[in-house]
Scaffold this active site. Structure first.
Site, PDB file in Angstrom:
ATOM      1  CD  GLU A 261      -2.883  -1.406   0.644  1.00 17.71           C
ATOM      2  OE1 GLU A 261      -3.229  -0.426  -0.046  1.00 17.71           O
ATOM      3  OE2 GLU A 261      -3.471  -2.495   0.631  1.00 17.71           O
ATOM      4  CB  CYS A 295      -1.935   6.937   1.819  1.00 17.82           C
ATOM      5  SG  CYS A 295      -3.284   6.000   2.532  1.00 17.82           S
TER       6      CYS A 295
END
Ligand code: NAD
Length: 524
Positions: A261, A295
């Protein structure tokens, strides 16, 4: 030291007591020392154990020894640990909200997002793991004569490496599905936010998890991180794209699976039929939650010319109204950046943009009166290549607003660049927004919301495309990635071979007729 800093230091000392540090690190391996610091002051919060290479190997050995016993628990019993953890986390949330704020510098509401996300994951996998993991029947090569069952076995010991920005969610949130699938987890959180991960582990042990099944090791990322990759049966990594590539190389060399990720440069589109007021309110959350160190937060806004003026006015007014500070309470909207490195990147991106002709519409300056790494939420216009803020991830409270007239062009610009993590689309017409969403090359798209609708919907997969990663957390993929599929096929009554004197030609002809029949019968 400013007044705000000395108050923050006094609060930190009340929260992070030597007793708490002893409780959290008592059984954590590490003969060397490291430390974590608070962004509110830059001062040290706690000294922590750091593991040597041999100690990391020994931790994996203990996890490997404990894992089969844990996997032998009925899945419902393992799931019950997650559900007890869920309740305990809600009950004791104030303890971890303090730790998350102290370690990351974020505002309390943004720390609470982590509690919400982890509770969602604990409830979902606590309730749904038995269904995800149960053996599944499939139609066999010869209907009725071949019985097929797909089993899901734990991988063994999962190595998990996580960053500092969401220390509760990105440690516990990803560990829970791995654990309930019957794995042990050896985790390396970022040292700067290790207390939060250690606290979550202790809460799981209190909820009934055998201590050896989830272990934490600390140390320098480039030293301890590769040791995790070297020993794990599967690797989950959350962090930068650069480090993600190294982790992928390490996992590939050992032929173990990995989910990654990684970073993003997420677009937010305000379409011509959007409500500009609502979009402005949403854009503030999309861009500045956790001081932009998120993010999935938006760093590029594309707004239709027809409402760009109103949108930008409202967005700038709301941004200027945000309050900042280091308080461990609900009174401030934004916290600090997490480190000197984060602060330096934000300054570099803002100064570079301004030097090359960008306009600061809101913010743009540090706030040293509040603490060493506070920085105003910043809106820029006129950001163009080769400015750093144009296409590089800032990972801070900086957003560039661009105008568009043609929607196809806006979609093409949103799809520019190597990343593909999250996008946000604003429109009053849901069908219009959904059509645009489907054309965006990102793992998640939020319609009339910035990021929380997709991220919080834990039944559905979340992750990145392109340089934003490989694999997904949440939903079926979020737990099945932690398992090895095994197909057990049982042949009954007749073999898969010519029977009673049938020659090969006749057998092949029989199979040819059978294959045609299976297609005609719509057998899948
Ligand atoms: P980073 O890659 O520097 O560090 C992440 C983790 O990897 C830390 O624990 C670090 O100690 C460790 N590490 C460092 N070097 C290593 C190595 N050589 N081998 C193995 N591990 C190593 O990232 P960061 O700066 O801490 O985090 C910010 C980045 O994370 C941003 O790019 C952000 O977009 C990304 N992120 C992505 C998601 C997501 O879900 N896609 C979530 C949060 C953050």
């Amino acid at each position: 030291m400013t007044t705000a800093e000395s108050e923050a230091q006094a609060v930190a000392a009340r929260v992070v007591t030597p007793g708490l540090v002893r409780t959290l690190t008592g059984d954590v391996a590490g003969s060397e020392r490291t430390a974590c610091h608070s962004p509110f002051t830059g001062a040290r919060l706690a000294e922590l154990p750091a593991a040597t290479e041999a100690e990391v190997a020994a931790v994996f050995g203990r996890a490997r020894a404990a894992q089969p016993g844990w996997a032998a628990w009925p899945v419902r019993r393992r799931a019950a640990v997650l559900l007890r953890f869920h309740d305990a986390l809600l009950r004791r949330q104030d303890e971890v909200l303090d730790l998350v704020q102290l370690e990351t510098g974020k505002a309390r509401l943004h720390a609470h997002e982590e509690v919400q996300a982890v509770c969602q994951a604990a409830r979902h996998y606590g309730r749904a793991a038995p269904a995800y993991l149960r053996p599944r029947r499939h139609g066999g090569v010869i209907p009725l004569l071949t019985r097929v069952r797909e089993l899901r076995h734990p991988r063994g010991v999962v190595g998990h490496i996580s960053p500092w920005n969401y220390p509760l969610e990105l440690s516990a949130g990803d560990a829970l599905p791995a654990l309930v699938a019957g794995n042990a987890v050896v985790m390396k959180p970022d040292t700067e936010t290790a207390l939060t991960a250690l606290w979550a582990r202790r809460l799981m042990i209190d909820a009934g998890l055998p201590a050896e099944v989830w272990q934490i090791v600390l140390g320098e990322g480039p030293v301890t991180g590769p040791l995790i990759v070297r020993h794990a049966d599967y690797v989950t990594f959350t962090g930068s794209t650069r480090t993600g590539r190294e982790v992928a190389r390490g996992a590939a060399a050992r032929l173990v699976g990995a989910s990654l990720e990684l970073g993003g440069k997420n677009p937010l589109l305000v379409l011509a039929d959007a409500d500009p007021e609502r979009a402005a309110e949403g854009a503030v959350r999309a861009c500045f939650s956790s001081t932009g160190q998120l993010c999935v937060s938006a760093e590029r806004i594309y707004v239709h010319d027809a409402l760009a003026g109103t949108f930008l006015d409202r967005f700038a007014a709301r941004t200027r109204a945000l309050t900042m500070g280091p308080a461990l309470d609900w009174g401030t909207d934004l916290g600090s950046l997490a480190s000197q490195a984060q602060f330096d990147t934000v300054r570099r991106h803002v100064e570079d943009a301004v030097a090359h002709g960008a306009t600061v519409v809101a913010g743009g300056a540090p706030r040293p009166d509040l603490g060493p790494w506070f920085h105003e939420p910043t809106i820029l216009t006129g950001v163009r290549p080769p400015m750093l803020a144009y296409d590089q991830e800032t990972f801070g409270p900086v957003v560039a607003v661009h105008r568009f007239t043609d929607e196809d062009d806006a979609i093409a610009r949103a799809n520019e660049g190597p990343y593909g993590l999250n996008a946000s689309v604003w429109s009053r017409d849901a069908r219009h927004a959904r059509r645009v969403a489907a054309r965006l090359r990102t793992g998640t798209v939020n319609v009339n919301e910035g990021y929380a609708a997709a991220y919080g919907s834990v039944r559905a997969p979340m992750g990145g495309r392109g340089d934003s990663g490989i694999g997904r957390r949440h939903g079926a993929e979020g737990i099945l990635r932690y398992t090895e599929a095994q197909t057990v096929a049982e042949q009954r009554l007749m073999p898969l071979a010519p029977v009673s004197g049938m020659d090969d030609r006749r057998y092949a002809a029989l199979l040819t007729r059978s294959l045609k029949a299976l297609k005609t019968l719509r057998w899948r």
